[in-house]
Design an enzyme around this catalytic site. Structure first.
Site, PDB file in Angstrom:
ATOM      1  N   PRO A 230       0.163  -2.917 -15.887  1.00 62.31           N
ATOM      2  CA  PRO A 230      -0.181  -2.972 -14.455  1.00 62.31           C
ATOM      3  C   PRO A 230      -0.419  -1.576 -13.870  1.00 62.31           C
ATOM      4  O   PRO A 230      -1.371  -1.363 -13.130  1.00 62.31           O
ATOM      5  CB  PRO A 230       1.040  -3.630 -13.800  1.00 62.31           C
TER       6      PRO A 230
ATOM      7  N   TYR B 150      -4.068   2.758 -11.946  1.00 63.64           N
ATOM      8  CA  TYR B 150      -4.578   4.132 -11.958  1.00 63.64           C
ATOM      9  C   TYR B 150      -6.048   4.176 -12.385  1.00 63.64           C
ATOM     10  O   TYR B 150      -6.855   4.880 -11.786  1.00 63.64           O
ATOM     11  CB  TYR B 150      -3.730   5.003 -12.896  1.00 63.64           C
TER      12      TYR B 150
ATOM     13  N   GLY C 207       0.804  -1.233   0.000  1.00 67.04           N
ATOM     14  CA  GLY C 207       0.000   0.000   0.000  1.00 67.04           C
ATOM     15  C   GLY C 207       0.828   1.270   0.000  1.00 67.04           C
ATOM     16  O   GLY C 207       0.297   2.369   0.203  1.00 67.04           O
TER      17      GLY C 207
END
Lengths: 178, 178
Positions: free
Chosen positions: A134, A139, A103
């Site tokens: 990826p 996004y 994260g």
């Protein structure tokens, strides 16, 4: 894994430089990297600064085998849209491969969105390479629009030699002081 | 035709706004223009400025039928490349159709190249729409590279709603003050 996102300091430039190079290698464009950590220090941490930067830091117990604790960075600046106003532009977002999945990248992107909204920016913009699926999926899953795909925008560039040629044209010189 | 290229002043904003709208109409995107001349004044001519702008002015004898003498503009700012350093970014370059063919657009572009080189910028960047072939040919004839075509760069954007959503994610808040 615990990590900290903080604003970069001048003394972080060597680490940012290391990560800039890693990202360029990933993008198969390392031969285009001409900058040095000294230039980053001058351009980001002197009186007239051209960019701002976040770094991601992990505790010492998670340091890399080379002893690094700075494992990601996000370099940004402000631009302007003549249609909508202030824009925050994310030039680079990178996390070392072995630290992905915790994260860290998302946390930096969220911070950039927060900083942008605090500065009344109405857009967060950036560029990706079309083969970097990826990243594009990551996004887009957070709501990013691909403007090249959707509206047909192309990124264009004059490099130094072309700039010099343009700068020396009579058209510009004639009207320089008028 | 004589013309002058000069730095824009605060009082030019109404004219710049008029030309921004003309350019957006040409690009079939006028519905995206949300900005006002008051915002341009604040964002370009106050203490903290986000852009700089050149305007092209013709003598009164050549004024438009509406009485305008400002017939073109070029809005720009500085960005940063983590591979090469300082970049001058040309957000808009526009000349009113009836004043084209006099070298006004070229003179503004040359000035931007001069300003960029004086500021030690190693790139002059901008974006074009892929259907705008005359502009693409014009820029390419002066040495511009199409990076989307050549390297596959896509322009990406989060708009306000997506930014707000990102900004409110826990990932970012947790690490905000750490």
């Amino acid at each position: 894994m615990n990590f900290t996102i903080r604003h970069a300091r001048s003394c972080d430039c060597e680490h940012i430089m290391r990560l800039i190079m890693e990202l360029a290698v990933y993008e198969n464009m390392s031969e285009q990297v001409k900058i040095t950590s000294k230039e980053l220090e001058r351009d980001g941490f002197s009186n007239h600064t051209f960019f701002k930067c976040l770094v991601a830091e992990v505790p010492e117990e998670h340091q890399t085998k080379e002893g690094h604790t700075i494992v990601g960075y996000c370099l940004y600046f402000y631009t302007y849209s003549t249609w909508e106003g202030c824009v925050i532009y994310m030039e680079d977002l990178y996390v070392m491969p072995e630290f992905r999945g915790n994260g860290i990248g998302k946390a930096m992107m969220c911070r950039i969105a927060q900083i942008g909204r605090q500065s009344e920016c109405v857009r967060l913009q950036f560029s990706v390479l079309n083969w970097n699926k990826p990243s594009i999926e990551f996004y887009k899953s957070h709501g990013a629009l691909d403007l090249t795909e959707k509206e047909g925008w192309h990124a264009m560039r004059f490099e130094v030699a072309a700039m010099e040629k343009l700068a020396q044209m009579t058209g510009a010189t004639e009207h320089k002081n008028s």
